[in-house]
Design a protein around this motif. Structure first.
Motif, PDB file in Angstrom:
ATOM      1  N   ALA A 129       0.810  -1.218   0.000  1.00 56.76           N
ATOM      2  CA  ALA A 129       0.000   0.000   0.000  1.00 56.76           C
ATOM      3  C   ALA A 129       0.848   1.276   0.000  1.00 56.76           C
ATOM      4  CB  ALA A 129      -0.936  -0.001   1.207  1.00 56.76           C
ATOM      5  N   VAL A 130       2.089   1.175   0.433  1.00 54.68           N
ATOM      6  CA  VAL A 130       2.884   2.417   0.551  1.00 54.68           C
ATOM      7  C   VAL A 130       4.056   2.471  -0.431  1.00 54.68           C
ATOM      8  CG1 VAL A 130       2.275   2.726   2.988  1.00 54.68           C
ATOM      9  CG2 VAL A 130       4.382   1.500   2.405  1.00 54.68           C
ATOM     10  N   THR A 131       4.154   1.484  -1.336  1.00 53.31           N
ATOM     11  CA  THR A 131       5.278   1.448  -2.267  1.00 53.31           C
ATOM     12  C   THR A 131       4.810   1.810  -3.682  1.00 53.31           C
ATOM     13  OG1 THR A 131       6.237  -0.329  -0.961  1.00 53.31           O
ATOM     14  CG2 THR A 131       7.156  -0.020  -3.153  1.00 53.31           C
ATOM     15  N   ALA A 132       5.570   2.627  -4.375  1.00 54.20           N
ATOM     16  CA  ALA A 132       5.210   3.001  -5.747  1.00 54.20           C
ATOM     17  C   ALA A 132       5.622   1.889  -6.719  1.00 54.20           C
ATOM     18  CB  ALA A 132       5.908   4.304  -6.121  1.00 54.20           C
ATOM     19  N   GLU A 133       4.976   1.857  -7.871  1.00 52.12           N
ATOM     20  CA  GLU A 133       5.198   0.808  -8.871  1.00 52.12           C
ATOM     21  C   GLU A 133       6.681   0.558  -9.195  1.00 52.12           C
ATOM     22  OE1 GLU A 133       4.257  -2.312 -10.476  1.00 52.12           O
ATOM     23  OE2 GLU A 133       2.600  -1.158  -9.631  1.00 52.12           O
ATOM     24  N   SER A 161      12.480  -0.818   8.383  1.00 50.36           N
ATOM     25  CA  SER A 161      13.316   0.245   7.806  1.00 50.36           C
ATOM     26  C   SER A 161      13.335   0.160   6.278  1.00 50.36           C
ATOM     27  CB  SER A 161      14.726   0.232   8.401  1.00 50.36           C
ATOM     28  OG  SER A 161      15.315  -1.045   8.342  1.00 50.36           O
ATOM     29  N   GLU A 162      13.277  -1.059   5.738  1.00 48.10           N
ATOM     30  CA  GLU A 162      13.218  -1.162   4.274  1.00 48.10           C
ATOM     31  C   GLU A 162      11.880  -0.637   3.747  1.00 48.10           C
ATOM     32  OE1 GLU A 162      14.552  -5.375   4.074  1.00 48.10           O
ATOM     33  OE2 GLU A 162      15.986  -4.643   2.596  1.00 48.10           O
ATOM     34  N   ILE A 163      10.808  -0.988   4.455  1.00 48.39           N
ATOM     35  CA  ILE A 163       9.479  -0.557   3.997  1.00 48.39           C
ATOM     36  C   ILE A 163       9.329   0.962   4.117  1.00 48.39           C
ATOM     37  CG2 ILE A 163       7.005  -0.691   4.536  1.00 48.39           C
ATOM     38  CD1 ILE A 163       7.539  -3.672   5.294  1.00 48.39           C
ATOM     39  N   LEU A 164       9.792   1.524   5.243  1.00 49.53           N
ATOM     40  CA  LEU A 164       9.665   2.979   5.403  1.00 49.53           C
ATOM     41  C   LEU A 164      10.497   3.713   4.344  1.00 49.53           C
ATOM     42  CD1 LEU A 164       8.474   5.366   6.878  1.00 49.53           C
ATOM     43  CD2 LEU A 164      10.312   5.196   8.567  1.00 49.53           C
ATOM     44  N   THR A 165      11.665   3.157   3.985  1.00 44.37           N
ATOM     45  CA  THR A 165      12.475   3.784   2.933  1.00 44.37           C
ATOM     46  C   THR A 165      11.670   3.866   1.636  1.00 44.37           C
ATOM     47  OG1 THR A 165      14.470   2.834   3.906  1.00 44.37           O
ATOM     48  CG2 THR A 165      14.658   3.625   1.643  1.00 44.37           C
ATOM     49  N   LEU A 166      11.002   2.769   1.276  1.00 46.49           N
ATOM     50  CA  LEU A 166      10.225   2.761   0.037  1.00 46.49           C
ATOM     51  C   LEU A 166       9.046   3.727   0.121  1.00 46.49           C
ATOM     52  CD1 LEU A 166      10.270  -1.075  -0.758  1.00 46.49           C
ATOM     53  CD2 LEU A 166      11.738   0.730  -1.685  1.00 46.49           C
ATOM     54  N   ALA A 167       8.426   3.799   1.311  1.00 44.25           N
ATOM     55  CA  ALA A 167       7.283   4.712   1.476  1.00 44.25           C
ATOM     56  C   ALA A 167       7.742   6.168   1.332  1.00 44.25           C
ATOM     57  CB  ALA A 167       6.640   4.489   2.843  1.00 44.25           C
ATOM     58  N   LEU A 168       8.888   6.498   1.894  1.00 41.01           N
ATOM     59  CA  LEU A 168       9.398   7.873   1.775  1.00 41.01           C
ATOM     60  C   LEU A 168       9.715   8.176   0.310  1.00 41.01           C
ATOM     61  CD1 LEU A 168      11.718   7.824   4.940  1.00 41.01           C
ATOM     62  CD2 LEU A 168       9.739   9.315   4.639  1.00 41.01           C
ATOM     63  N   ARG A 169      10.250   7.167  -0.393  1.00 42.35           N
ATOM     64  CA  ARG A 169      10.557   7.365  -1.818  1.00 42.35           C
ATOM     65  C   ARG A 169       9.273   7.626  -2.608  1.00 42.35           C
ATOM     66  NH1 ARG A 169      15.174   5.365  -4.329  1.00 42.35           N
ATOM     67  NH2 ARG A 169      13.903   4.217  -5.830  1.00 42.35           N
ATOM     68  N   ARG A 170       8.228   6.875  -2.266  1.00 43.24           N
ATOM     69  CA  ARG A 170       6.974   7.113  -2.971  1.00 43.24           C
ATOM     70  C   ARG A 170       6.473   8.534  -2.701  1.00 43.24           C
ATOM     71  NH1 ARG A 170       0.912   4.651  -2.617  1.00 43.24           N
ATOM     72  NH2 ARG A 170       0.984   5.704  -0.611  1.00 43.24           N
ATOM     73  N   GLY A 171       6.774   9.040  -1.508  1.00 43.07           N
ATOM     74  CA  GLY A 171       6.381  10.415  -1.176  1.00 43.07           C
ATOM     75  C   GLY A 171       7.294  11.455  -1.809  1.00 43.07           C
ATOM     76  N   GLY A 172       8.228  11.019  -2.641  1.00 43.59           N
ATOM     77  CA  GLY A 172       9.090  11.964  -3.347  1.00 43.59           C
ATOM     78  C   GLY A 172      10.349  12.332  -2.579  1.00 43.59           C
ATOM     79  N   LEU A 173      10.618  11.654  -1.477  1.00 39.11           N
ATOM     80  CA  LEU A 173      11.829  11.953  -0.707  1.00 39.11           C
ATOM     81  C   LEU A 173      12.945  11.013  -1.146  1.00 39.11           C
ATOM     82  CD1 LEU A 173       9.412  13.032   1.081  1.00 39.11           C
ATOM     83  CD2 LEU A 173      10.919  12.668   3.013  1.00 39.11           C
ATOM     84  N   ASP A 174      14.153  11.524  -1.145  1.00 38.15           N
ATOM     85  CA  ASP A 174      15.287  10.711  -1.588  1.00 38.15           C
ATOM     86  C   ASP A 174      15.835   9.931  -0.381  1.00 38.15           C
ATOM     87  OD1 ASP A 174      17.304   9.567  -2.980  1.00 38.15           O
ATOM     88  OD2 ASP A 174      18.344  11.447  -3.476  1.00 38.15           O
ATOM     89  N   ALA A 175      15.086   8.892   0.031  1.00 38.97           N
ATOM     90  CA  ALA A 175      15.447   8.139   1.236  1.00 38.97           C
ATOM     91  C   ALA A 175      16.480   7.065   0.904  1.00 38.97           C
ATOM     92  CB  ALA A 175      14.205   7.496   1.830  1.00 38.97           C
ATOM     93  N   ALA A 176      17.377   6.815   1.858  1.00 42.49           N
ATOM     94  CA  ALA A 176      18.424   5.803   1.648  1.00 42.49           C
ATOM     95  C   ALA A 176      18.401   4.816   2.806  1.00 42.49           C
ATOM     96  CB  ALA A 176      19.796   6.479   1.571  1.00 42.49           C
ATOM     97  N   PHE A 177      18.149   3.537   2.507  1.00 46.12           N
ATOM     98  CA  PHE A 177      18.135   2.491   3.540  1.00 46.12           C
ATOM     99  C   PHE A 177      19.560   2.189   4.005  1.00 46.12           C
ATOM    100  CE2 PHE A 177      18.987  -2.070   4.228  1.00 46.12           C
ATOM    101  CZ  PHE A 177      18.256  -2.270   5.393  1.00 46.12           C
ATOM    102  N   LEU A 178      19.739   2.117   5.319  1.00 48.08           N
ATOM    103  CA  LEU A 178      21.021   1.699   5.895  1.00 48.08           C
ATOM    104  C   LEU A 178      20.759   0.491   6.798  1.00 48.08           C
ATOM    105  CD1 LEU A 178      22.426   5.199   6.908  1.00 48.08           C
ATOM    106  CD2 LEU A 178      23.271   3.756   5.057  1.00 48.08           C
ATOM    107  N   ASP A 179      21.608  -0.509   6.720  1.00 47.78           N
ATOM    108  CA  ASP A 179      21.463  -1.706   7.556  1.00 47.78           C
ATOM    109  C   ASP A 179      22.069  -1.410   8.927  1.00 47.78           C
ATOM    110  OD1 ASP A 179      21.731  -4.154   8.857  1.00 47.78           O
ATOM    111  OD2 ASP A 179      22.059  -5.256   6.987  1.00 47.78           O
TER     112      ASP A 179
END
Ligand code: ADP
Ligand code: ASP
Ligand code: MG
Length: 459
Positions: A75-79, A126-144
């Motif tokens: 629901a929160v990830t873009a195509e 953290s992986e899911i939130l990174t994708l959600a922020l990206r869908r919101g147009g933010l340049d999010a970067a996942f860090l392990d």
């Protein structure tokens, strides 16, 4: 900015988080996130089922968790990020199943494996939130987080190795921030220098946020949660509990150690040492920073100000054991020192005729705690009882507030309960109560102490 489990429990909550972060991009945020909702507890239950050899139940629970994560994530990830999401879910749940098999084979949930299982929650979130922020147009970067938070190998309650951690955090995070990107990492989880997964203990994501903030010399650490801030007591027990505007580091540490779940006590270590302000805020009712700044919102924990003396809040915790440690000749100070070292699981209740009374809230720590205490004292283990704490740094300053607090406790019917002692980190009046009296006692104390205007106590 740290977001707790309830702030990312499902898609609508995650979408709120995206808006909260977006509105604060000018402050160059770094995001720390907990596992979604009750995921950590579920993962540990999976570990327990595997340890019993119940592979069927373990796999059923793994599938349920996968379903929960997939539903929210889709629901929160873009195509364009779908493939990345599918790979992340397949990868993590594949690893989780392998860990489950390892536990089944061992027929026991060793602390090392408990941490490995528990860590998947924060990695997924953290992986899911990174994708959600990206869908919101933010340049999010996942860090392990396992590559950044370096800890010792005390599994389930690891301590950070600050030098290595700070160095890795600065090297990985600062360049991203400088490029205008938004780094995202899971809280609670780390790894030993050899790369073996560890956790900082339950509720440890707050602690991670402070470790990150201190390493990066952040302006402020924001703890986003499901209440407006630190309240005058737990709102689940007393719905009329009020917001506390400011607390000193010592008071916040005392409250967190005494059971106020909204903040992990470890948080106050790195933050207090640096004088780094910690603000607790509601992700359900955030302010709009284009109109109001966060500076007026929530609870600010910082260096001590010149506020008038009053009791700040009432905390309580249920303890598994009470320990009476009778010091060998002149070893009272050694008992106190040992208890301090074992904190915050061990709460100091006071000393009477050479015996120290201590409350222990984690049954799994009993062997270690006994081992340490027996080196300096004789120890009796008693059945646990709840401890209610009334916290204020000002209790140390003069007799008046302490006396008024004791009167309030008596008026609240705590006469049968024992008033035991002062606190360790700062002043607290503690009451040893009976389980069935806790709700009534806290409610009455709250009335006695906080019935005045706008959140100020009436000492
Ligand atoms: P998160 O998932 O964001 O880490 P927690 O559940 O760990 O949130 O902490 C928030 C909860 O802490 C609140 O919902 C509240 O019930 C509880 N709590 C206990 N004591 C207090 C207090 N003094 N002030 C605010 N919340 C408290
Ligand atoms: N997810 C972990 C826990 O539930 C850590 C945290 O939420 O702070 O304990
Ligand atoms: Mg928490």
């Amino acid at each position: 900015m740290k977001f707790g489990g309830s702030s990312v429990e499902a898609a609508p909550a995650i979408e709120r988080v995206v808006e909260i972060v977006r509105a604060r991009l000018a402050r160059r945020p770094v995001v720390v996130v907990s596992a979604m909702g009750k995921t950590t507890r579920r993962l540990l239950e999976i570990g327990d089922a595997a340890a019993r050899g119940d592979l069927g139940q373990a796999h059923e629970m793994v599938d349920e968790l996968r379903e929960l994560h997939a539903r929210a994530a889709e629901a929160v990830t873009a195509e364009p990020d779908r493939a990345r999401l599918d790979a992340a879910l397949a990868g993590r749940f594949g690893e989780l199943r392998r860990t489950v098999s390892e536990i089944v084979a061992a027929r026991a949930l060793a602390p090392r494996l408990a941490d490995e299982v528990a860590a998947y929650g924060e990695l997924l979130a953290s992986e899911i939130l990174t994708l959600a922020l990206r869908r919101g147009g933010l340049d999010a970067a996942f860090l392990d987080c396992r590559t950044l938070i370096v800890t010792d190998d005390r599994f389930t309650r690891a301590e950070p190795l600050y030098e290595a951690t700070d160095e890795r955090l600065r090297a990985a995070v600062l360049p991203l921030v400088a490029e205008g990107r938004v780094p995202v990492l899971g809280g609670y989880v780390g790894a030993t220098p050899e790369g073996v997964t560890t956790t900082l203990g339950r509720e440890g994501s707050d602690f991670t946020a402070a470790i990150v903030g201190a390493a990066l010399d952040a302006e402020e650490v924001q703890i986003w949660t499901d209440v407006d801030g630190m309240l005058t007591t737990d709102p689940r027990l007393v719905p009329a509990a009020r917001l506390i505007r400011t607390l000193s580091f010592a008071e916040a540490l005392e409250l967190a150690s005494a059971g106020a779940k909204v903040l992990h006590p470890g948080t106050l270590g790195p933050a207090g040492r640096k004088g780094l302000p910690v603000r607790i805020l509601s992700s359900r009712r955030p302010v709009d920073p284009s109109r109001d700044s966060d500076n007026g919102a929530g609870t600010l924990i910082g260096r001590r100000g010149a506020a008038p003396p009053h009791v700040k809040s009432i905390a309580f915790r249920r303890n598994a054991y009470l320990l009476r440690a009778t010091a060998e000749d002149g070893a009272g100070a050694a008992v106190r020192e040992t208890a301090g070292r074992l904190g915050p699981a061990v709460l100091w209740l006071g000393e009477h005729e050479g015996a120290a009374l201590l409350a222990l809230d984690r049954a799994d720590r009993l062997p270690e705690v006994l081992d340490q205490l027996l080196q300096v004292a004789r120890v009796e283990v008693l059945a646990g009882r709840p401890v209610v704490s009334l916290v204020s740094e000002d209790l140390t300053d003069g007799g008046a507030l302490a006396a008024a607090t004791l009167d309030a406790a008596a008026a609240a019917g705590a006469a049968d309960a024992r008033l035991v002692a002062d606190g360790t980190a700062c002043a607290a009046v503690r009451i040893l109560a009976e389980e069935e009296d806790v709700a009534r006692l806290v409610t009455r104390l709250h009335q006695e102490l906080f019935d005045g205007p706008a959140g100020e106590a009436v000492p």
